[in-house]
Design a protein around this motif. Sequence first.
Motif, PDB file in Angstrom:
ATOM      1  N   VAL A 176      -7.564   6.150  -2.844  1.00 46.15           N
ATOM      2  CA  VAL A 176      -7.611   4.958  -3.694  1.00 46.15           C
ATOM      3  C   VAL A 176      -6.358   4.110  -3.486  1.00 46.15           C
ATOM      4  O   VAL A 176      -6.440   2.879  -3.355  1.00 46.15           O
ATOM      5  CB  VAL A 176      -7.749   5.373  -5.169  1.00 46.15           C
ATOM      6  CG1 VAL A 176      -7.655   4.157  -6.077  1.00 46.15           C
ATOM      7  CG2 VAL A 176      -9.079   6.096  -5.389  1.00 46.15           C
ATOM      8  N   ALA A 177      -5.184   4.741  -3.429  1.00 44.28           N
ATOM      9  CA  ALA A 177      -3.935   3.993  -3.312  1.00 44.28           C
ATOM     10  C   ALA A 177      -3.821   3.288  -1.967  1.00 44.28           C
ATOM     11  O   ALA A 177      -3.385   2.133  -1.895  1.00 44.28           O
ATOM     12  CB  ALA A 177      -2.752   4.935  -3.517  1.00 44.28           C
ATOM     13  N   VAL A 220      -6.593  10.632  -4.803  1.00 45.11           N
ATOM     14  CA  VAL A 220      -5.589   9.675  -5.291  1.00 45.11           C
ATOM     15  C   VAL A 220      -5.054   8.838  -4.136  1.00 45.11           C
ATOM     16  O   VAL A 220      -4.898   7.611  -4.252  1.00 45.11           O
ATOM     17  CB  VAL A 220      -4.449  10.443  -5.993  1.00 45.11           C
ATOM     18  CG1 VAL A 220      -3.255   9.521  -6.238  1.00 45.11           C
ATOM     19  CG2 VAL A 220      -4.933  11.024  -7.313  1.00 45.11           C
ATOM     20  N   LEU A 221      -4.794   9.468  -2.997  1.00 42.80           N
ATOM     21  CA  LEU A 221      -4.269   8.729  -1.844  1.00 42.80           C
ATOM     22  C   LEU A 221      -5.324   7.805  -1.244  1.00 42.80           C
ATOM     23  O   LEU A 221      -4.992   6.715  -0.765  1.00 42.80           O
ATOM     24  CB  LEU A 221      -3.773   9.715  -0.787  1.00 42.80           C
ATOM     25  CG  LEU A 221      -2.513  10.511  -1.153  1.00 42.80           C
ATOM     26  CD1 LEU A 221      -2.145  11.470  -0.037  1.00 42.80           C
ATOM     27  CD2 LEU A 221      -1.352   9.569  -1.447  1.00 42.80           C
ATOM     28  N   ALA A 233       2.232   1.655  -3.380  1.00 39.63           N
ATOM     29  CA  ALA A 233       1.173   2.117  -4.286  1.00 39.63           C
ATOM     30  C   ALA A 233       0.921   3.612  -4.115  1.00 39.63           C
ATOM     31  O   ALA A 233       0.708   4.338  -5.095  1.00 39.63           O
ATOM     32  CB  ALA A 233      -0.105   1.325  -4.037  1.00 39.63           C
ATOM     33  N   ALA A 234       0.949   4.079  -2.859  1.00 41.96           N
ATOM     34  CA  ALA A 234       0.742   5.509  -2.610  1.00 41.96           C
ATOM     35  C   ALA A 234       1.867   6.342  -3.210  1.00 41.96           C
ATOM     36  O   ALA A 234       1.628   7.400  -3.818  1.00 41.96           O
ATOM     37  CB  ALA A 234       0.636   5.760  -1.111  1.00 41.96           C
ATOM     38  N   ARG A 293       1.229  14.123 -14.163  1.00 39.55           N
ATOM     39  CA  ARG A 293       0.006  14.628 -14.809  1.00 39.55           C
ATOM     40  C   ARG A 293      -0.220  16.106 -14.513  1.00 39.55           C
ATOM     41  O   ARG A 293      -0.722  16.844 -15.361  1.00 39.55           O
ATOM     42  CB  ARG A 293      -1.199  13.794 -14.355  1.00 39.55           C
ATOM     43  CG  ARG A 293      -1.152  12.363 -14.910  1.00 39.55           C
ATOM     44  CD  ARG A 293      -2.434  11.605 -14.702  1.00 39.55           C
ATOM     45  NE  ARG A 293      -2.679  11.310 -13.297  1.00 39.55           N
ATOM     46  CZ  ARG A 293      -3.735  11.685 -12.614  1.00 39.55           C
ATOM     47  NH1 ARG A 293      -4.683  12.401 -13.213  1.00 39.55           N
ATOM     48  NH2 ARG A 293      -3.879  11.353 -11.344  1.00 39.55           N
ATOM     49  N   LEU A 343       3.820   5.547  -5.749  1.00 38.45           N
ATOM     50  CA  LEU A 343       3.687   5.527  -7.205  1.00 38.45           C
ATOM     51  C   LEU A 343       2.543   6.430  -7.663  1.00 38.45           C
ATOM     52  O   LEU A 343       2.651   7.102  -8.702  1.00 38.45           O
ATOM     53  CB  LEU A 343       3.461   4.092  -7.684  1.00 38.45           C
ATOM     54  CG  LEU A 343       4.639   3.132  -7.522  1.00 38.45           C
ATOM     55  CD1 LEU A 343       4.246   1.721  -7.953  1.00 38.45           C
ATOM     56  CD2 LEU A 343       5.842   3.610  -8.329  1.00 38.45           C
ATOM     57  N   ALA A 344       1.457   6.457  -6.887  1.00 39.51           N
ATOM     58  CA  ALA A 344       0.327   7.320  -7.245  1.00 39.51           C
ATOM     59  C   ALA A 344       0.718   8.793  -7.160  1.00 39.51           C
ATOM     60  O   ALA A 344       0.294   9.612  -7.988  1.00 39.51           O
ATOM     61  CB  ALA A 344      -0.855   7.026  -6.328  1.00 39.51           C
ATOM     62  N   ASP A 354       2.807   9.603 -10.204  1.00 37.96           N
ATOM     63  CA  ASP A 354       1.953   9.710 -11.387  1.00 37.96           C
ATOM     64  C   ASP A 354       1.183  11.028 -11.394  1.00 37.96           C
ATOM     65  O   ASP A 354       1.076  11.689 -12.433  1.00 37.96           O
ATOM     66  CB  ASP A 354       0.985   8.525 -11.422  1.00 37.96           C
ATOM     67  CG  ASP A 354       0.033   8.601 -12.600  1.00 37.96           C
ATOM     68  OD1 ASP A 354       0.489   8.481 -13.748  1.00 37.96           O
ATOM     69  OD2 ASP A 354      -1.186   8.797 -12.353  1.00 37.96           O
ATOM     70  N   LEU A 355       0.668  11.428 -10.232  1.00 34.39           N
ATOM     71  CA  LEU A 355      -0.063  12.694 -10.157  1.00 34.39           C
ATOM     72  C   LEU A 355       0.864  13.871 -10.442  1.00 34.39           C
ATOM     73  O   LEU A 355       0.457  14.841 -11.107  1.00 34.39           O
ATOM     74  CB  LEU A 355      -0.706  12.841  -8.776  1.00 34.39           C
ATOM     75  CG  LEU A 355      -1.512  14.121  -8.547  1.00 34.39           C
ATOM     76  CD1 LEU A 355      -2.658  14.225  -9.548  1.00 34.39           C
ATOM     77  CD2 LEU A 355      -2.050  14.175  -7.122  1.00 34.39           C
ATOM     78  N   ARG A 413       0.824  -1.207   0.000  1.00 36.39           N
ATOM     79  CA  ARG A 413       0.000   0.000   0.000  1.00 36.39           C
ATOM     80  C   ARG A 413       0.860   1.258   0.000  1.00 36.39           C
ATOM     81  O   ARG A 413       0.547   2.244  -0.684  1.00 36.39           O
ATOM     82  CB  ARG A 413      -0.936  -0.001   1.202  1.00 36.39           C
ATOM     83  CG  ARG A 413      -2.033  -1.049   1.118  1.00 36.39           C
ATOM     84  CD  ARG A 413      -3.200  -0.695   2.006  1.00 36.39           C
ATOM     85  NE  ARG A 413      -2.788  -0.493   3.383  1.00 36.39           N
ATOM     86  CZ  ARG A 413      -3.546   0.071   4.313  1.00 36.39           C
ATOM     87  NH1 ARG A 413      -4.758   0.492   4.001  1.00 36.39           N
ATOM     88  NH2 ARG A 413      -3.125   0.200   5.543  1.00 36.39           N
TER      89      ARG A 413
END
Length: 649
Positions: A369-370, A366-367, A341-342, A352, A344-345, A348-349, A338
Amino acid sequence: MRWPRPVALGLLGVSAALAAGGGRLQFRAPDRVFAFTGLAGLGLAMAALGVTIAFRVRANPVGPLLAWVGAIVVFLAVRDVYYRAWLADSTAVPLDSRVVALLNESGWWVLAAVALLLLHFPDGRVPSRRWAALPPLVVVLAVAQQAVGTTPREPFTEPMENVAPPWGPPSDVVHVLSYVVTIGLVLAVLAAGASLVARFRRATGVVRAQLKWLAFAGLAVTAYPVVCLAEIVVTGRSGVVATVFGVVTIVALFCSVGIAMLRHDLYDVDRVLADTISYTIVLLVLVGAYAVAALGIGLVAGRDSPVAAAGATAVCAVLLTPVRRRLQKAVDRRLFPRTRAALLAIEDLQRRVHTQAAQPEELDQVLRVALKDDTLRVGLLLPSGFKDSRGESIADTGLVPITVGGTQIGVLTAQATTPAVLEVVAAAAASLVEVARLRGELATALREVEASRTRIIQAGDAERHRLERDLHDGAQQRLVSLGMAMRLAQRRLATTDVHALLDQSVAELATAIAELRQIAHGLRPTSLDDGLHNALAALTNKLPVPVELEIMSEPLTDDIAITAYYVAAEAITNAAKHARASTITVRVTQQADEVNVWVRDDGCGGADPGGGSGLAGLADRVAALGGSLRLHSRPGAGTTVQAVLPCAS
């Protein structure tokens, strides 16, 4: 459940009494002073920690159980000193071989107490009803182990191995029963360790973090009986290896339970586990690399050559950093899916946002969801406090700060994510939070400017309408009336009524002049001609509330003096009308290039800056000079209005 506290205190008292008694026997066994002091001190510390837990965590048996473990450790240390004192001089202290037999297997009670502790950790209840029979079974097996240990086929435990058993060797049935009881107790302890696994699978949040801390000691505890059996199989008896491993286990239990129950968020337990695994693997890799390098170089340079040792050391030094880094990443991927994943999210943000495909305000979603945590919120530090992306306030409890360059810019809060994980996420998301915060401040400032501009226009229109109405209905009508009266007096100069008409005209003229002065005072108080102190004194003389004035004597520019006067006047008027204050204090001071206007009352507080147009108008007037207006008004704590006005020093 009120019994945990007195029971824990009682066990601490028993431990202290035993330690004091054992301390008086140390001189008869000087070779055991260090061992006794260490074990007795550890046992007392565990008992004291158990008392602390009993008082900090109410209605929970974990504290008394830990105190019980400590009391048993102290008892075993005292027993060892007592035995050695008797062996040194059998006339110094009394001892019967039957007592030795009864206490022969007392050490198993440490294991039984620890098993009960594991079964009830951390909330004081067994994991489920299926585990309800295990605690009494552990106690029964421990009692049985104590009983069958009174007639052993092997010698008593050290140092009483030369003492003859008073009841002789056991029968074959009792001997077989002793093995059954021992194996049953070992299995019960292993089951207690397994209960932690069952509890961990269903646990979330704080309980899960507490169980992770106990994992260090729990693994050691469940391995202890296996180590004991292995030593018995190899050497024929339990000795030094079991003792050292047992002490390490007790210390690990002491530290793990204390941190888990009192400060489970003191350190990042996941980070500790990951670092332990990583550095253990790194150590094994380096040892292997050293052995291979030393062997290879030794074949060339000679087995005893210092070049071999130096070369092998150099190889390990070169491998250390890259191996540790790669292993750390691999372990993190396995243990912290987790968190990874956070991170990496967030990356990615950031990409973007850089390409204008997303907004930094999307960070909280985003956090969520991650991390799979719908309770997570990102708070931005704005002038009005911590606000999330929807503009809602965030309570100042359980927050993880987000900082940039040592300055706090926001917070993270969540119920299902540990603070340690939030700290990692906060560090990675700091740049996005800073951008979102600056955007929020800019948007807020633009809204305030727009609202201020609207209020200024509305106030100007209202002021013009008021002046027009006052002049038309007041002074203008009286002046018209005065003109008509004077015209009538002119026509009646020959009559006796001329003097009366002139008197009336003069009175009307005086009234008109007074009204014009009042209108002019609304534009600029004429009392300011005598200074700010005199103007405020004139304002407060007729108030029913005493006002204490502390006004600087130095003269102020006209715009600063007018603004300071209106700030003080509005605050005083509000306090007198609405605050039910018994005293008001007004202070005007100048420091460097700032003038501070400070008005405080001891009234009911709870003033709402948006509840009327007075304070909002003052804020606009102060902002027009480049200053700031602050209001502090907690209910029941009075109200403080403070204006900071820039001026030339």
